[in-house]
Scaffold this motif. Structure first.
Motif, PDB file in Angstrom:
ATOM      1  N   THR A  86      42.051  39.420  55.290  1.00 27.53           N
ATOM      2  CA  THR A  86      41.606  39.368  53.890  1.00 27.53           C
ATOM      3  C   THR A  86      41.956  40.654  53.156  1.00 27.53           C
ATOM      4  O   THR A  86      42.471  40.623  52.028  1.00 27.53           O
ATOM      5  CB  THR A  86      40.086  39.129  53.826  1.00 27.53           C
ATOM      6  OG1 THR A  86      39.768  37.911  54.506  1.00 27.53           O
ATOM      7  CG2 THR A  86      39.617  39.037  52.382  1.00 27.53           C
ATOM      8  N   VAL A  87      41.676  41.796  53.803  1.00 23.35           N
ATOM      9  CA  VAL A  87      41.981  43.086  53.179  1.00 23.35           C
ATOM     10  C   VAL A  87      43.484  43.269  53.008  1.00 23.35           C
ATOM     11  O   VAL A  87      43.972  43.678  51.939  1.00 23.35           O
ATOM     12  CB  VAL A  87      41.389  44.240  54.018  1.00 23.35           C
ATOM     13  CG1 VAL A  87      41.851  45.584  53.478  1.00 23.35           C
ATOM     14  CG2 VAL A  87      39.878  44.164  54.032  1.00 23.35           C
ATOM     15  N   ALA A 127      37.766  42.685  66.557  1.00 19.70           N
ATOM     16  CA  ALA A 127      36.620  42.046  65.908  1.00 19.70           C
ATOM     17  C   ALA A 127      36.908  41.780  64.424  1.00 19.70           C
ATOM     18  O   ALA A 127      36.605  40.701  63.907  1.00 19.70           O
ATOM     19  CB  ALA A 127      35.377  42.926  66.059  1.00 19.70           C
ATOM     20  N   LEU A 128      37.495  42.764  63.749  1.00 19.33           N
ATOM     21  CA  LEU A 128      37.828  42.575  62.330  1.00 19.33           C
ATOM     22  C   LEU A 128      38.816  41.432  62.147  1.00 19.33           C
ATOM     23  O   LEU A 128      38.714  40.646  61.206  1.00 19.33           O
ATOM     24  CB  LEU A 128      38.404  43.872  61.758  1.00 19.33           C
ATOM     25  CG  LEU A 128      37.478  45.081  61.676  1.00 19.33           C
ATOM     26  CD1 LEU A 128      38.201  46.254  61.020  1.00 19.33           C
ATOM     27  CD2 LEU A 128      36.211  44.754  60.893  1.00 19.33           C
ATOM     28  N   PRO A 167      34.509  36.578  54.803  1.00 25.67           N
ATOM     29  CA  PRO A 167      35.042  37.828  55.362  1.00 25.67           C
ATOM     30  C   PRO A 167      34.649  39.076  54.582  1.00 25.67           C
ATOM     31  O   PRO A 167      34.443  40.135  55.179  1.00 25.67           O
ATOM     32  CB  PRO A 167      36.558  37.596  55.317  1.00 25.67           C
ATOM     33  CG  PRO A 167      36.726  36.112  55.356  1.00 25.67           C
ATOM     34  CD  PRO A 167      35.559  35.571  54.597  1.00 25.67           C
ATOM     35  N   VAL A 168      34.557  38.983  53.258  1.00 24.52           N
ATOM     36  CA  VAL A 168      34.210  40.162  52.457  1.00 24.52           C
ATOM     37  C   VAL A 168      32.794  40.639  52.780  1.00 24.52           C
ATOM     38  O   VAL A 168      32.556  41.830  53.028  1.00 24.52           O
ATOM     39  CB  VAL A 168      34.338  39.850  50.949  1.00 24.52           C
ATOM     40  CG1 VAL A 168      33.859  41.047  50.136  1.00 24.52           C
ATOM     41  CG2 VAL A 168      35.781  39.519  50.601  1.00 24.52           C
ATOM     42  N   THR A 169      31.843  39.704  52.825  1.00 26.94           N
ATOM     43  CA  THR A 169      30.462  40.065  53.160  1.00 26.94           C
ATOM     44  C   THR A 169      30.373  40.612  54.577  1.00 26.94           C
ATOM     45  O   THR A 169      29.675  41.607  54.837  1.00 26.94           O
ATOM     46  CB  THR A 169      29.542  38.840  53.019  1.00 26.94           C
ATOM     47  OG1 THR A 169      29.679  38.299  51.704  1.00 26.94           O
ATOM     48  CG2 THR A 169      28.089  39.216  53.260  1.00 26.94           C
ATOM     49  N   SER A 170      31.084  39.955  55.492  1.00 26.39           N
ATOM     50  CA  SER A 170      31.095  40.425  56.880  1.00 26.39           C
ATOM     51  C   SER A 170      31.646  41.845  56.967  1.00 26.39           C
ATOM     52  O   SER A 170      31.092  42.695  57.681  1.00 26.39           O
ATOM     53  CB  SER A 170      31.944  39.496  57.750  1.00 26.39           C
ATOM     54  OG  SER A 170      31.422  38.191  57.764  1.00 26.39           O
ATOM     55  N   MET A 223      48.388  42.659  45.440  1.00 24.27           N
ATOM     56  CA  MET A 223      48.236  43.488  44.240  1.00 24.27           C
ATOM     57  C   MET A 223      49.575  43.570  43.499  1.00 24.27           C
ATOM     58  O   MET A 223      50.562  44.067  44.035  1.00 24.27           O
ATOM     59  CB  MET A 223      47.772  44.901  44.619  1.00 24.27           C
ATOM     60  CG  MET A 223      46.358  44.967  45.168  1.00 24.27           C
ATOM     61  SD  MET A 223      45.927  46.627  45.744  1.00 24.27           S
ATOM     62  CE  MET A 223      46.055  47.554  44.216  1.00 24.27           C
ATOM     63  N   GLU A 224      49.609  43.052  42.307  1.00 24.90           N
ATOM     64  CA  GLU A 224      50.845  43.057  41.530  1.00 24.90           C
ATOM     65  C   GLU A 224      50.945  44.366  40.744  1.00 24.90           C
ATOM     66  O   GLU A 224      50.768  44.416  39.530  1.00 24.90           O
ATOM     67  CB  GLU A 224      50.880  41.840  40.603  1.00 24.90           C
ATOM     68  CG  GLU A 224      50.911  40.511  41.353  1.00 24.90           C
ATOM     69  CD  GLU A 224      51.003  39.323  40.420  1.00 24.90           C
ATOM     70  OE1 GLU A 224      51.015  39.540  39.191  1.00 24.90           O
ATOM     71  OE2 GLU A 224      51.062  38.186  40.917  1.00 24.90           O
ATOM     72  N   VAL A 225      51.202  45.421  41.499  1.00 24.34           N
ATOM     73  CA  VAL A 225      51.271  46.757  40.912  1.00 24.34           C
ATOM     74  C   VAL A 225      52.540  47.441  41.412  1.00 24.34           C
ATOM     75  O   VAL A 225      53.174  47.001  42.378  1.00 24.34           O
ATOM     76  CB  VAL A 225      50.036  47.609  41.292  1.00 24.34           C
ATOM     77  CG1 VAL A 225      48.776  47.029  40.685  1.00 24.34           C
ATOM     78  CG2 VAL A 225      49.886  47.715  42.809  1.00 24.34           C
TER      79      VAL A 225
END
Length: 445
Positions: free
Chosen positions: A315-316, A306-307, A3-6, A323-325
């Motif tokens: 994924t995003v 599509a995403l 998914p990241v590359t896509s 995120m542990e913030v």
């Protein structure tokens, strides 16, 4: 392909298409269709039409072309001229008063039209030549109009707030009222900077009160009061629409339909626009902008589909959620994302694609969705006066082609900083956005 590359490839192709001048809607549709076919085969085409038309068939979207028609009726009539003239007499005594009156005119016209481009064009055509004639620097003259025009997507009734409400299934009436005080706050910040910029440049005073003879002053006052009287019916229509929405009297689509009819009728009666051509021009402008926005909404929905199909969205969203913030660091990351997205995409496209993804994260982090709508909108306002898209910059360039684009940009950037200051103030004092909705509609709405 992971998914990241896509996701990276999809973004790169989308940016390339926009960079070569492809309209936003066509770029979104082409990228979405290509990604779906490459990943899942030609069989995915059977769902394309259903997805394209399924989202925009929502009854709530009827409000968009109706509010656009309402704004077109106001923008195509001399309402902006009358509004400009009536404010000039009251604010002309201040150093930089003419520039401040332009921002005030933009604020009021934004409420009448609900459109940022229409506000910039209507007030800019009158204000920029007059400010330059009176000695204002080109940057101040262009910057205050470009920034004032951005208020059109925040001060109610706002088309972008309607899109956000439908996309996130939140109350449009509550969104409208949440944007009222922040819109006035931004207008106030713009006025403060304009006053400071004029003082730094030596101060610019309207010559009307001192230099003219008493009879001429009286004539100007009488003319401007008459101009204000002609504008008042349009303001009453906007107030009536807001009352109907906040009071639960009508749905947004019903209120928008009545408002469009009344504004069109007022434009015809008050300004005697009896000929076929001006009415046809109003309909043409409204149709053009409505089709553009609805196409963006439809193709943005396909893009979001599509995403999601490529697991890019999940994924995003998962990466952000994991995120542990501190939640304010998370909000900072989201603000940067919105700011960058606003540099390249129009507000409607960003809202349709990003709001449904970000809303669950915002709620999980204990942020108010209506407060976030205002934060999101201000971020997108910044995109309207910053390159590479910067729609308002190019509108101002079209109005005053002899002003260098660099001067327009330099004059507009301090107002972008004012918007960032507005976001900071809203983070420290969220009641600026939430107090009025809670007062009128209650905390449980």
């Amino acid at each position: 392909m992971d998914p990241v590359t896509s996701g990276i490839l999809v973004v790169i192709v989308l940016l390339v298409l926009m960079a070569i001048g492809t309209p936003i809607a066509f770029a979104l549709g082409a990228v979405s269709l290509g990604a779906l076919v490459l990943d899942q085969g030609m069989g995915e085409l059977t769902f394309f039409g259903e997805t394209f038309f399924g989202h925009v068939s929502s009854f709530g979207f009827v409000a968009i072309p109706m509010f656009i028609l309402m704004g077109a009726a106001v923008a195509s009539s001399p309402t902006g001229r009358d509004l400009y003239r009536s404010l000039d007499i009251w604010m002309g005594r201040l150093p930089g008063g003419l520039a401040i009156s332009n921002i005030a005119a933009c604020s009021i016209f934004a409420a009448l039209s609900g459109s940022s481009p229409a506000t910039s064009a209507a007030i800019g055509k009158l204000g920029i030549p007059e400010m330059r004639k009176r000695g204002y620097p080109d940057g101040v003259a262009a910057g205050c109009i470009a920034a004032g025009g951005t208020l059109g997507i925040l001060i109610p009734p706002s088309v972008t707030m309607i899109v956000y409400g439908i996309s996130t299934e939140t109350s449009i009436g509550r969104l409208f009222i949440a944007g009222a005080l922040p819109g006035l706050m931004l207008a106030g910040l713009f006025m403060v900077w304009t006053l400071l910029a004029c003082k730094l440049a030596g101060g610019y005073n309207s010559p009307n009160p001192v230099a003219q003879a008493a009879a001429q002053i009286k004539e100007n006052v009488e003319g401007n009061v008459k101009a204000l009287i002609r504008v008042l019916p349009f303001l009453l229509v906007v107030l009536g629409i807001l009352f109907a929405l906040y009071g639960g009297v009508a749905t947004p689509s019903e209120a928008a339909g009545v408002g469009a009819f009344l504004c069109l009728a007022l434009a015809i009666v008050v300004y005697r626009m009896w000929q076929t051509k001006p009415i046809a021009n109003i309909m043409r402008d409204a149709l053009r902008e409505s089709v553009m926005i609805m196409l963006i909404i439809a193709t943005a929905e396909i893009f979001a589909f599509a995403l999601s199909s490529l697991f890019i969205t999940q994924t995003v969203a998962g990466a952000i959620a994991d995120m542990e913030v501190n939640r304010w660091v998370l909000m900072g990351v989201i603000n940067i994302f919105l700011l960058v997205a606003g540099f390249f995409l129009p507000p409607v496209a960003v809202i349709v694609m990003a709001a449904p993804i970000l809303l669950p994260i915002i709620v999980a982090a204990d942020f108010d969705p209506y407060w976030f709508a205002v934060i999101l909108t201000i971020n997108l306002e910044i995109g309207l006066i910053t390159p590479p898209v910067g729609l308002n910059l190019f509108i101002i360039k079209g109005i005053a082609p002899d002003i260098a684009l660099r001067d327009i940009l330099v004059g507009s950037l301090p107002y972008a900083l004012c918007m960032i200051l507005g976001i900071v103030l809203l983070c420290f004092f969220p009641e600026i956005a939430l107090w009025l909705p809670d007062l009128i509609m209650g905390t449980g709405s």
